[in-house]
Write a protein that holds these residues in place. Structure first.
Motif, PDB file in Angstrom:
ATOM      1  N   ASN A  13      52.229  38.788  34.149  1.00  0.00           N
ATOM      2  CA  ASN A  13      52.952  39.729  33.303  1.00  0.00           C
ATOM      3  C   ASN A  13      54.381  39.294  33.015  1.00  0.00           C
ATOM      4  O   ASN A  13      54.917  39.612  31.962  1.00  0.00           O
ATOM      5  CB  ASN A  13      52.943  41.129  33.920  1.00  0.00           C
ATOM      6  CG  ASN A  13      51.653  41.842  33.586  1.00  0.00           C
ATOM      7  OD1 ASN A  13      51.362  42.081  32.417  1.00  0.00           O
ATOM      8  ND2 ASN A  13      50.851  42.149  34.593  1.00  0.00           N
ATOM      9  N   VAL A  55      46.486  37.703  32.444  1.00  0.00           N
ATOM     10  CA  VAL A  55      46.400  39.172  32.451  1.00  0.00           C
ATOM     11  C   VAL A  55      47.183  39.751  31.272  1.00  0.00           C
ATOM     12  O   VAL A  55      47.446  40.935  31.227  1.00  0.00           O
ATOM     13  CB  VAL A  55      46.888  39.802  33.786  1.00  0.00           C
ATOM     14  CG1 VAL A  55      45.957  39.421  34.922  1.00  0.00           C
ATOM     15  CG2 VAL A  55      48.317  39.404  34.113  1.00  0.00           C
ATOM     16  N   ASN A  96      37.232  45.484  34.132  1.00  0.00           N
ATOM     17  CA  ASN A  96      38.497  46.236  34.154  1.00  0.00           C
ATOM     18  C   ASN A  96      39.501  45.677  35.165  1.00  0.00           C
ATOM     19  O   ASN A  96      40.691  45.977  35.096  1.00  0.00           O
ATOM     20  CB  ASN A  96      38.248  47.714  34.490  1.00  0.00           C
ATOM     21  CG  ASN A  96      37.558  48.446  33.345  1.00  0.00           C
ATOM     22  OD1 ASN A  96      37.463  47.910  32.241  1.00  0.00           O
ATOM     23  ND2 ASN A  96      37.077  49.643  33.606  1.00  0.00           N
ATOM     24  N   ASP A 100      43.546  37.959  37.583  1.00  0.00           N
ATOM     25  CA  ASP A 100      44.391  37.415  38.656  1.00  0.00           C
ATOM     26  C   ASP A 100      43.964  37.965  40.016  1.00  0.00           C
ATOM     27  O   ASP A 100      43.905  37.236  41.008  1.00  0.00           O
ATOM     28  CB  ASP A 100      45.892  37.647  38.382  1.00  0.00           C
ATOM     29  CG  ASP A 100      46.281  39.113  38.204  1.00  0.00           C
ATOM     30  OD1 ASP A 100      45.391  39.978  38.078  1.00  0.00           O
ATOM     31  OD2 ASP A 100      47.507  39.391  38.178  1.00  0.00           O
ATOM     32  N   ILE A 144      46.942  49.043  43.472  1.00  0.00           N
ATOM     33  CA  ILE A 144      47.928  48.474  42.542  1.00  0.00           C
ATOM     34  C   ILE A 144      49.173  49.344  42.639  1.00  0.00           C
ATOM     35  O   ILE A 144      49.066  50.574  42.552  1.00  0.00           O
ATOM     36  CB  ILE A 144      47.434  48.536  41.070  1.00  0.00           C
ATOM     37  CG1 ILE A 144      46.094  47.819  40.889  1.00  0.00           C
ATOM     38  CG2 ILE A 144      48.498  47.959  40.116  1.00  0.00           C
ATOM     39  CD1 ILE A 144      45.451  48.043  39.511  1.00  0.00           C
TER      40      ILE A 144
HETATM   41  C1  LIG Z   1      47.457  44.805  38.355  1.00  0.00           C
HETATM   42  C2  LIG Z   1      47.906  43.567  37.612  1.00  0.00           C
HETATM   43  C3  LIG Z   1      49.023  43.915  36.651  1.00  0.00           C
HETATM   44  C4  LIG Z   1      48.460  42.599  38.654  1.00  0.00           C
HETATM   45  O1  LIG Z   1      48.963  41.465  38.050  1.00  0.00           O
HETATM   46  C5  LIG Z   1      46.725  42.880  36.862  1.00  0.00           C
HETATM   47  O2  LIG Z   1      45.746  42.520  37.770  1.00  0.00           O
HETATM   48  C6  LIG Z   1      46.114  43.788  35.830  1.00  0.00           C
HETATM   49  O3  LIG Z   1      46.618  43.898  34.743  1.00  0.00           O
HETATM   50  N1  LIG Z   1      44.981  44.448  36.205  1.00  0.00           N
HETATM   51  C7  LIG Z   1      44.220  45.324  35.351  1.00  0.00           C
HETATM   52  C8  LIG Z   1      43.856  46.581  36.063  1.00  0.00           C
HETATM   53  C9  LIG Z   1      43.049  46.396  37.340  1.00  0.00           C
HETATM   54  O4  LIG Z   1      43.080  45.346  37.995  1.00  0.00           O
HETATM   55  O5  LIG Z   1      42.322  47.352  37.699  1.00  0.00           O
END
Ligand SMILES: CC(C)(CO)[C@@H](O)C(=O)NCCC(=O)O
Ligand SMILES: Nc1ncnc2c1ncn2[C@@H]1O[C@H](COP(=O)(O)OP(=O)(O)OP(=O)(O)O)[C@@H](O)[C@H]1O
Ligand SMILES: [K+]
Length: 259
Positions: A13, A55, A96, A100, A144
């Motif tokens: 990001n 991402v 979803n 990363d 998160i």
């Molecule tokens: C949580 C972040 C921002 C960490 O970089 C990334 O993995 C992301 O955009 N994830 C999407 C939402 C999720 O992992 O459920």
């Protein structure tokens, strides 16, 4: 062309990191560099192929794919899977989950295979901090939350009288003026997350490994090391970039298949 290394790219990001990988090199020995979108074309000129974990938006992936086309080298983008390398994903809709996080989970599995523990926690302390739990090859789920810098910015931006002077501290104490309270509050939140992770993991298994990477990893490790009540958190392994190790694992596997 085959004597050239693979370019592994981690587009996060707030920053872009890369590493070179030459099959069948040890995947844990990667050297990590930072770069920008403008510099990737020059890197691709020295690469046999490119592996991307991103991402950010799809346009960026298309841009890298087009650069690979121009350099006439294969382009691969990793996506979160329901099952990969025997690890199953807890998400009902794996697509979803940020790629990363999935790379970090696969990296944990790859590093764990070299040791004794089959159970592990992986933490990526970047712009956002993520925490994922794997027991007996099953990803159980994760968290998160705002990263250290984001947490500090958030509390300052949504209040009138709270301000931050940007002090970088790695000892958890009690603040006695506003900016120290802000710096310490964020440190308490993030180190608290690590302690909770270890507490919860202990309810699933008695032995596990913890791998942590990202810009805030070192600060969190030394904060915990200096705390008295950190007995829940043992076996903390610092890894500079788990995303790129996950990518290396996939690149390695792909090349072993075609060998
Ligand atoms: C949580 C972040 C921002 C960490 O970089 C990334 O993995 C992301 O955009 N994830 C999407 C939402 C999720 O992992 O459920
Ligand atoms: N020199 C630095 N520049 C920016 N952030 C830093 C620096 N040193 C430590 N940090 C900390 O690193 C965190 C960002 O981590 P990292 O550099 O791994 O993230 P990133 O690459 O921006 O993340 P992402 O992969 O999500 O884009 C911030 O919360 C900040 O507190
Ligand atoms: K991140």
């Amino acid at each position: 062309m085959l004597d050239r290394p693979s370019l592994l790219l981690d587009i996060g990001n707030s920053s872009i990191k890369y590493a070179w990988y030459t099959f069948p090199e040890e995947i844990a020995d990667l050297r990590i560099f930072r770069t920008s979108l403008d510099s990737i074309e020059a890197l691709l000129e020295q690469a046999a192929n490119c592996w991307l974990c991103s991402v950010v938006n799809e346009e960026t992936s298309l841009f890298i794919a087009a650069l690979c086309g121009k350099a006439k080298i294969p382009f691969h983008q990793t996506r979160t899977q329901a099952v990969q390398f025997d690890i199953s994903n807890a998400y009902a809709q794996p697509q979803n989950m940020g790629a990363d996080r999935w790379m970090v989970i696969l990296a944990g599995a790859a590093l764990r295979d070299r040791g004794e523990q089959t159970n592990f926690i992986v933490i990526d302390a970047g712009t956002a901090i993520t925490c994922d739990f794997v027991v007996a090859n099953k990803h159980l789920g994760g968290w998160i939350a705002p990263g250290l810098s984001m947490a500090r910015t958030a509390v300052v931006s949504q209040t009138k009288r709270v301000f931050d002077q940007g002090q970088l501290l790695d000892t958890l104490t009690l603040g006695n003026d506003t900016p120290i309270c802000v710096a310490q509050g964020a440190l308490a939140q993030l180190s608290g997350m690590l302690l909770q992770a270890c507490n919860i993991m202990q309810s699933y298994c008695s032995k596990y490994e913890l791998y942590i990477s990202g810009g805030d990893a070192r600060v969190l490790i030394s904060t915990l090391a200096k705390s008295e009540n950190n007995s829940a958190c043992v076996n903390i392994n610092y890894v500079e970039n788990l995303v790129l190790i996950g990518l290396a694992k996939i690149a390695h596997q792909n090349m072993a298949k075609n060998d």
